[in-house]
Design a protein around this motif. Structure first.
Motif, short mmCIF file in Angstrom:
data_model
loop_
_atom_site.label_atom_id
_atom_site.label_comp_id
_atom_site.label_asym_id
_atom_site.label_seq_id
_atom_site.Cartn_x
_atom_site.Cartn_y
_atom_site.Cartn_z
N LEU A 169 -45.83 -6.87 5.27
CA LEU A 169 -46.90 -6.29 5.46
C LEU A 169 -47.06 -5.69 6.88
CD1 LEU A 169 -49.30 -9.00 3.98
CD2 LEU A 169 -48.84 -6.68 3.00
N GLU A 170 -46.90 -6.36 8.03
CA GLU A 170 -47.03 -6.21 9.47
C GLU A 170 -46.21 -4.93 9.75
OE1 GLU A 170 -46.51 -9.38 11.72
OE2 GLU A 170 -48.11 -10.59 11.13
N THR A 171 -45.06 -4.74 9.42
CA THR A 171 -43.95 -3.87 9.44
C THR A 171 -44.53 -2.47 8.99
OG1 THR A 171 -42.04 -5.14 9.56
CG2 THR A 171 -41.59 -2.77 9.31
N THR A 172 -45.13 -2.64 7.58
CA THR A 172 -45.56 -1.52 7.05
C THR A 172 -46.90 -0.85 7.71
OG1 THR A 172 -44.68 -2.27 4.90
CG2 THR A 172 -46.69 -0.78 4.79
N MET A 173 -47.83 -1.88 8.00
CA MET A 173 -48.99 -1.24 8.93
C MET A 173 -48.79 -0.80 10.21
SD MET A 173 -51.61 -1.49 6.80
CE MET A 173 -53.03 -1.52 7.85
N THR A 174 -47.77 -1.43 10.97
CA THR A 174 -47.32 -0.82 12.35
C THR A 174 -46.77 0.55 12.20
OG1 THR A 174 -46.84 -3.37 12.95
CG2 THR A 174 -46.08 -1.50 14.27
N ASN A 175 -46.16 0.79 10.90
CA ASN A 175 -45.13 2.02 10.94
C ASN A 175 -46.11 3.29 10.59
OD1 ASN A 175 -42.91 0.95 12.26
ND2 ASN A 175 -42.15 0.23 10.19
N LEU A 176 -47.00 2.74 9.46
CA LEU A 176 -47.55 3.85 8.95
C LEU A 176 -49.05 4.13 9.16
CD1 LEU A 176 -46.40 3.15 5.25
CD2 LEU A 176 -45.65 4.74 6.75
N GLN B 14 -43.29 17.75 12.47
CA GLN B 14 -42.10 17.25 13.27
C GLN B 14 -41.53 16.16 12.51
OE1 GLN B 14 -42.62 15.13 17.04
NE2 GLN B 14 -41.61 16.72 18.00
N LYS B 15 -42.49 15.41 11.86
CA LYS B 15 -41.85 14.07 11.02
C LYS B 15 -40.68 14.62 10.18
CE LYS B 15 -44.72 11.05 12.72
NZ LYS B 15 -45.38 11.90 13.68
N ASP C 107 -34.57 15.22 13.70
CA ASP C 107 -33.27 14.46 13.12
C ASP C 107 -33.59 13.11 13.25
OD1 ASP C 107 -31.88 16.76 13.27
OD2 ASP C 107 -31.34 16.60 15.41
N ASN C 108 -34.63 12.59 14.07
CA ASN C 108 -34.91 11.12 13.81
C ASN C 108 -35.45 10.66 12.68
OD1 ASN C 108 -34.18 10.83 16.79
ND2 ASN C 108 -36.27 11.33 17.26
N LYS C 109 -35.21 9.31 12.22
CA LYS C 109 -35.99 8.92 10.82
C LYS C 109 -37.13 8.43 10.88
CE LYS C 109 -31.16 7.85 8.81
NZ LYS C 109 -30.26 6.83 8.20
N GLU C 110 -38.12 9.38 11.38
CA GLU C 110 -39.30 8.79 11.55
C GLU C 110 -39.92 8.84 10.37
OE1 GLU C 110 -41.62 10.70 15.04
OE2 GLU C 110 -40.05 12.30 14.82
N LEU C 111 -41.00 7.55 10.17
CA LEU C 111 -41.88 7.36 8.87
C LEU C 111 -43.15 8.31 9.15
CD1 LEU C 111 -41.88 3.58 9.04
CD2 LEU C 111 -40.69 5.02 7.53
N TYR C 112 -43.34 8.49 8.04
CA TYR C 112 -44.52 9.52 7.80
C TYR C 112 -45.62 9.13 6.77
CZ TYR C 112 -41.63 10.73 3.73
OH TYR C 112 -41.10 10.48 2.47
N SER C 113 -46.67 9.79 6.75
CA SER C 113 -47.73 9.52 5.71
C SER C 113 -47.39 10.14 4.47
CB SER C 113 -49.19 9.73 6.39
OG SER C 113 -50.02 9.64 5.29
N ALA D 210 -45.70 0.58 0.49
CA ALA D 210 -44.29 0.34 1.29
C ALA D 210 -43.05 0.17 0.18
CB ALA D 210 -44.36 -1.47 1.92
N ASP D 211 -43.24 0.38 -1.05
CA ASP D 211 -42.45 0.11 -2.02
C ASP D 211 -41.77 1.62 -2.31
OD1 ASP D 211 -42.91 -2.48 -2.37
OD2 ASP D 211 -44.15 -2.50 -3.90
N ILE D 212 -42.43 2.78 -1.86
CA ILE D 212 -41.83 3.84 -2.00
C ILE D 212 -40.68 4.37 -1.10
CG2 ILE D 212 -42.49 6.72 -1.69
CD1 ILE D 212 -45.48 5.63 -2.01
N ASP D 213 -39.64 4.69 -1.80
CA ASP D 213 -38.50 5.21 -1.11
C ASP D 213 -38.68 6.41 -0.07
OD1 ASP D 213 -36.03 5.98 -0.09
OD2 ASP D 213 -34.93 5.72 -2.29
N LEU D 214 -39.06 6.24 1.00
CA LEU D 214 -39.58 7.56 1.66
C LEU D 214 -38.41 8.52 2.08
CD1 LEU D 214 -41.77 5.76 4.47
CD2 LEU D 214 -42.45 7.02 2.51
N VAL D 215 -37.12 7.86 2.17
CA VAL D 215 -35.90 8.95 2.36
C VAL D 215 -35.96 9.88 1.11
CG1 VAL D 215 -33.64 8.89 2.55
CG2 VAL D 215 -34.78 7.08 3.64
#
Length: 404
Positions: free
Chosen positions: A21-28, A311-312, A316-322, A350-355
């Protein structure tokens, strides 16, 4: 299996869930609330702009950072250092004295204030007073934005999943609430001390929009936004006007430009627009000029947001996006089958495969449409700022626009 082993497995599962949960919220969380445009030449242009206004905008935080009230809260904040709670990431983003600490919104408001010709004010005394009021407006606008940003970094831990391992996260939630509340209350106090009913009304409408944005559209269990199901109704264009009515939400969800514009206006566009409008109000300019200032602020915010989201997907960086960003909304509109990916994880994004989702977005014309969206808003912002005269402040604002 023994009871002890079952108990330890459950505690490990809950701890893993908490970290997730914390990782998801921090990143998104930050993807939906623009802190600053991530451009290479940004720092240089900001430094030059600060020389023009004669005010280092990195000082805007000091008014509340050095207060006794915040010092008391900060002591409690130390207790959660080392955890992965979003409040820690927020603190790093807001408080570090690095490029992330620059205050672009307040700086632009100060540049607009500087652009107002002295002859448009009634007296030298009035000019000095107005300048101080405009500086306060710039500060409180940044403070409201930061307070709202802090509030958004809360973790939703269901009652049935709370245990000793989640106590740190729950305590951090309380600290985030205190810090956010303190900033918003302080900003409102500054606004009240300006003793300007018209300005208070403008900022109040922005606060209403920010609040309503938290209830717009579908959300997952962590209150993260879910994009609307593709459904084009009418012309895909969202009207922006400085009237103080609530933002229109009818037939918006599922229409990419409409939905994205509304979300961005909720997430700060309205606030920035009112801040720019308020600078002209305090400068003694009429409703026509105030309308231009509002339009400028809104379109500049939209341009910054679209550039950041673009930019996301191009970095080239694997940046997370909304998943509610413009490229995703355009891709869903072009390929509605992609919505099944969103719909299957609507309880927790968080279950979505963002890649995978990013790869599918890149197969569409979404990035090209996002570039056009950015160029259109940047063009409109530059068009409005051209109406504010031919002076150093205007030239600097145009340079800020062109760094995107």
């Amino acid at each position: 299996m023994s009871y002890t082993l079952i108990r330890h497995l459950r505690r490990a599962t809950l701890l893993s869930h908490q970290i997730r949960l914390e990782t998801t919220m921090t990143n998104l969380t930050q993807e939906d609330f623009l802190i600053r445009p991530p451009f290479a030449q940004w720092t240089k242009v900001i430094s030059e702009a600060e020389k023009i206004v004669g005010y280092p905008t990195s000082f805007m935080n000091l008014r509340w950072l050095l207060s006794d009230e915040f010092a008391n809260v900060a002591m409690h904040l130390r207790k959660v250092v080392g955890s992965n709670h979003p409040i820690i990431q927020t603190a790093k983003t807001v408080l570090y004295n690095e490029h992330n600490n620059l205050q672009p919104w307040g700086l632009v408001i100060l540049l607009l204030s500087k652009a107002i010709r002295p002859s448009q004010s009634t007296s030298f005394f009035h000019t000095n007073t107005t300048t101080e009021q405009q500086r306060t407006l710039a500060e409180l606008t940044e403070m409201i934005r930061t307070g709202h940003y802090v509030h958004r970094g809360l973790l939703n831990i269901p009652i049935e999943e709370r245990c000793p391992n989640t106590e740190t996260a729950l305590f951090a939630n309380k600290i985030a609430l205190l810090i956010g509340d303190y900033l918003l209350v302080t900003a409102n106090g500054m606004l009240a001390r300006l003793k300007n009913a018209d300005l208070s009304y403008l900022i109040s409408t922005a606060l209403r929009d920010v609040s309503e944005g938290e209830f717009y559209g579908d959300r997952d269990e962590q209150n993260m936004p879910l994009p609307g199901k593709p459904n084009m109704i009418g012309k895909d264009e969202f009207p922006i006007c400085s009237d103080t009515l609530p933002l229109a939400t009818k037939d918006v969800s599922g229409s990419p430009i409409k939905e994205w514009t509304l979300r961005t206006m909720y997430n700060g566009g309205s606030l920035f627009g009112r801040g720019c409008q308020g600078a002209f109000l305090l400068g003694g300019l009429g409703l026509t000029e105030q309308e231009k200032a509002y339009q400028f602020g809104c379109h500049l915010c939209l341009a910054w947001q679209s550039a950041s989201e673009l930019q996301k997907f191009t970095s080239d960086n694997k940046e997370l996006y909304s998943i509610a960003s413009a490229p995703v909304l355009f891709a869903l509109n072009e390929n509605p089958e992609l919505y099944k990916v969103i719909d299957s994880c609507r309880d927790n994004i968080a279950d979505i495969d963002l890649v995978f989702l990013k790869e599918e977005v890149l197969k569409t014309h979404a990035l090209e449409r996002t570039r056009l969206l950015h160029l259109e808003n940047a063009r409109r912002a530059e068009g409005f700022v051209d109406m504010f005269g031919d002076n150093e402040s205007v030239h600097t604002i145009k340079r800020l626009i062109k760094t995107m």
